[in-house]
Scaffold this active site. Structure first.
Site, PDB file in Angstrom:
ATOM      1  N   TYR A  36      44.927  46.099  44.617  1.00  0.00           N
ATOM      2  CA  TYR A  36      45.631  46.262  45.884  1.00  0.00           C
ATOM      3  C   TYR A  36      46.892  47.086  45.711  1.00  0.00           C
ATOM      4  O   TYR A  36      47.276  47.415  44.588  1.00  0.00           O
ATOM      5  CB  TYR A  36      45.945  44.891  46.502  1.00  0.00           C
ATOM      6  CG  TYR A  36      47.079  44.132  45.839  1.00  0.00           C
ATOM      7  CD1 TYR A  36      46.927  43.558  44.580  1.00  0.00           C
ATOM      8  CD2 TYR A  36      48.311  43.990  46.469  1.00  0.00           C
ATOM      9  CE1 TYR A  36      47.971  42.864  43.982  1.00  0.00           C
ATOM     10  CE2 TYR A  36      49.353  43.295  45.875  1.00  0.00           C
ATOM     11  CZ  TYR A  36      49.181  42.739  44.639  1.00  0.00           C
ATOM     12  OH  TYR A  36      50.215  42.058  44.049  1.00  0.00           O
ATOM     13  N   ARG A 103      25.740  37.107  43.180  1.00  0.00           N
ATOM     14  CA  ARG A 103      26.719  36.799  42.145  1.00  0.00           C
ATOM     15  C   ARG A 103      26.173  37.060  40.736  1.00  0.00           C
ATOM     16  O   ARG A 103      25.213  36.424  40.304  1.00  0.00           O
ATOM     17  CB  ARG A 103      27.164  35.328  42.270  1.00  0.00           C
ATOM     18  CG  ARG A 103      28.313  34.989  41.329  1.00  0.00           C
ATOM     19  CD  ARG A 103      28.741  33.539  41.442  1.00  0.00           C
ATOM     20  NE  ARG A 103      29.854  33.274  40.538  1.00  0.00           N
ATOM     21  CZ  ARG A 103      29.721  33.083  39.225  1.00  0.00           C
ATOM     22  NH1 ARG A 103      28.523  33.093  38.681  1.00  0.00           N
ATOM     23  NH2 ARG A 103      30.780  32.884  38.467  1.00  0.00           N
ATOM     24  N   HIS A 105      28.234  38.638  36.991  1.00  0.00           N
ATOM     25  CA  HIS A 105      29.486  39.217  36.509  1.00  0.00           C
ATOM     26  C   HIS A 105      29.417  40.741  36.382  1.00  0.00           C
ATOM     27  O   HIS A 105      30.361  41.440  36.709  1.00  0.00           O
ATOM     28  CB  HIS A 105      29.863  38.628  35.139  1.00  0.00           C
ATOM     29  CG  HIS A 105      30.318  37.210  35.198  1.00  0.00           C
ATOM     30  ND1 HIS A 105      29.541  36.194  35.715  1.00  0.00           N
ATOM     31  CD2 HIS A 105      31.477  36.623  34.797  1.00  0.00           C
ATOM     32  CE1 HIS A 105      30.203  35.054  35.624  1.00  0.00           C
ATOM     33  NE2 HIS A 105      31.384  35.284  35.075  1.00  0.00           N
ATOM     34  N   LYS A 150      47.322  46.480  39.296  1.00  0.00           N
ATOM     35  CA  LYS A 150      47.711  45.636  40.432  1.00  0.00           C
ATOM     36  C   LYS A 150      46.457  44.926  40.932  1.00  0.00           C
ATOM     37  O   LYS A 150      45.838  45.318  41.932  1.00  0.00           O
ATOM     38  CB  LYS A 150      48.371  46.499  41.521  1.00  0.00           C
ATOM     39  CG  LYS A 150      49.356  45.727  42.391  1.00  0.00           C
ATOM     40  CD  LYS A 150      50.282  46.665  43.133  1.00  0.00           C
ATOM     41  CE  LYS A 150      51.067  45.999  44.253  1.00  0.00           C
ATOM     42  NZ  LYS A 150      51.898  44.871  43.896  1.00  0.00           N
ATOM     43  N   GLU A 182      58.854  40.865  33.349  1.00  0.00           N
ATOM     44  CA  GLU A 182      59.181  41.157  34.749  1.00  0.00           C
ATOM     45  C   GLU A 182      59.304  39.846  35.502  1.00  0.00           C
ATOM     46  O   GLU A 182      59.422  38.781  34.886  1.00  0.00           O
ATOM     47  CB  GLU A 182      58.113  42.068  35.366  1.00  0.00           C
ATOM     48  CG  GLU A 182      56.713  41.469  35.350  1.00  0.00           C
ATOM     49  CD  GLU A 182      55.660  42.358  36.018  1.00  0.00           C
ATOM     50  OE1 GLU A 182      56.001  43.211  36.847  1.00  0.00           O
ATOM     51  OE2 GLU A 182      54.468  42.174  35.709  1.00  0.00           O
ATOM     52  N   LEU A 206      53.931  45.376  35.757  1.00  0.00           N
ATOM     53  CA  LEU A 206      53.481  46.314  36.780  1.00  0.00           C
ATOM     54  C   LEU A 206      54.487  47.457  36.867  1.00  0.00           C
ATOM     55  O   LEU A 206      55.694  47.200  36.966  1.00  0.00           O
ATOM     56  CB  LEU A 206      53.394  45.607  38.138  1.00  0.00           C
ATOM     57  CG  LEU A 206      52.809  46.501  39.221  1.00  0.00           C
ATOM     58  CD1 LEU A 206      51.290  46.571  39.085  1.00  0.00           C
ATOM     59  CD2 LEU A 206      53.202  46.030  40.597  1.00  0.00           C
TER      60      LEU A 206
HETATM   61  N1  PMP Z   1      55.829  43.280  39.403  1.00  0.00           N
HETATM   62  C1  PMP Z   1      54.974  42.508  40.089  1.00  0.00           C
HETATM   63  C2  PMP Z   1      54.198  41.474  39.359  1.00  0.00           C
HETATM   64  C3  PMP Z   1      54.816  42.679  41.479  1.00  0.00           C
HETATM   65  O1  PMP Z   1      53.945  41.927  42.176  1.00  0.00           O
HETATM   66  C4  PMP Z   1      55.583  43.671  42.144  1.00  0.00           C
HETATM   67  C5  PMP Z   1      55.412  43.938  43.621  1.00  0.00           C
HETATM   68  N2  PMP Z   1      55.516  42.822  44.423  1.00  0.00           N
HETATM   69  C6  PMP Z   1      56.488  44.428  41.387  1.00  0.00           C
HETATM   70  C7  PMP Z   1      56.578  44.225  40.025  1.00  0.00           C
HETATM   71  C8  PMP Z   1      57.362  45.479  42.037  1.00  0.00           C
HETATM   72  O2  PMP Z   1      56.634  46.632  42.348  1.00  0.00           O
HETATM   73  P1  PMP Z   1      57.052  47.581  43.567  1.00  0.00           P
HETATM   74  O3  PMP Z   1      58.463  47.999  43.319  1.00  0.00           O
HETATM   75  O4  PMP Z   1      56.113  48.712  43.495  1.00  0.00           O
HETATM   76  O5  PMP Z   1      56.925  46.770  44.828  1.00  0.00           O
END
Ligand code: PMP
Length: 289
Positions: A36, A103, A105, A150, A182, A206
């Protein structure tokens, strides 16, 4: 939110949310097999669209799912989604799964992906969060090894973010083997003696679009930055901590695990960066108006 008037996009059609249905055999439902994106739109224009579409491609490549649209097609679809929904500022959610199949995998052959998009009014974080800061808790990062994708399978992130809510906090700061990665739904920065510290964009976080913008703004305005692996003790002793995301923008974390961060108030580097971010947003929106 008025769900009945909200128009969403599903597999080639714009339709009211209440009429949008997917099969229970969708691999997103069965396996969490999809990716997403979340894209903010200010004054009805998608913000940093190219960067979001590049990250979407990275996520799709990461799960070996072909992109059903060119960037020009995505841009058209997104423009139409914004136009069909109310609100000057919206946040757009794009969701792709490996489609509907019995279903098993292994990847199904010859199955079209499910493509879903919706728009929600984008409400900026409460002003007082910027003025007094927010609380965060910390936890061990127990997610998988491809946090750069993501992925819609967000169960670890859901559990980790709920931990913050359970403690009356806004975010959970994650440490993997004692090293900052993060937040459960955001990127994390620290400030030490006026220098911004950021974890590297590797497979443990991410690659945030806001993260990149913060580093770009820092460079453009001569604020020193250092990318590195920062241990828990150093993060807890930092002068400032921030979280960033497309929907929360930049917020100062002023308490971590019930202890003050630095002075316990938003710091000077945060205030500078927050002002630069708001200025950048205004300039971009004015230029594209
Ligand atoms: N890390 C994670 C795990 C996230 O879900 C998000 C977005 N919600 C971010 C970092 C930040 O990414 P962005 O600045 O692109 O929203």
């Amino acid at each position: 939110m008025n769900g009945t008037s909200q128009i969403v996009y599903l597999n080639g059609h714009f339709l009211p949310l209440a009429q949008a249905h997917v099969s229970v055999l969708d691999r997103g439902f069965i396996f969490g097999d999809g990716v997403y994106e979340v894209i903010p739109a200010y004054s009805r224009r998608a913000f940093r669209l190219d960067e979001h579409l590049r990250r979407l491609q990275h996520s799709l490549d990461g799960i070996r799912l072909a992109n059903p649209h060119t960037n020009a097609e995505w841009a058209d679809l997104i423009r139409e989604l914004i136009a069909r929904n109310t609100g000057e500022d919206q946040y757009l959610y794009l969701h792709l799964t490996r489609g509907v199949a019995l279903r098993d995998h292994a990847f199904p052959q010859g199955v079209a992906p499910t493509v879903f998009m919706m728009s929600t009014p984008l409400v900026p974080p409460p002003r007082e969060w910027c003025e007094t800061g927010v609380a965060a808790v910390s936890a061990i990062d127990n997610r998988w090894d491809r946090c750069d994708i993501k992925a819609i399978a967000l169960l670890p992130n859901v559990l980790l973010r709920q931990l913050a809510v359970d403690h009356g906090a806004v975010e959970t700061v994650l440490f993997r083997d004692g090293i900052l990665t993060e937040g459960a739904a955001s990127n994390i920065f620290a400030v030490e003696n006026g220098v911004i510290l950021a974890p590297p964009k590797d497979n443990h976080m991410l690659p945030g679009i806001t993260y990149d913008l913060v580093l770009e703004l820092a460079e453009a305005h001569g604020i020193p930055c250092e990318i590195g692996r920062y241990g828990e003790a150093r993060i807890r002793a930092a002068d400032e901590l921030w979280l960033t995301s497309s929907t929360k923008e930049i917020l100062p974390i002023t308490r971590l695990d019930d202890r003050p961060v630095g002075s316990g108030r938003p710091g000077p580097v945060f205030r500078k960066m927050h002002a630069l971010y708001q200025e950048y947003k205004t300039q971009v929106m004015r230029a594209s108006a």
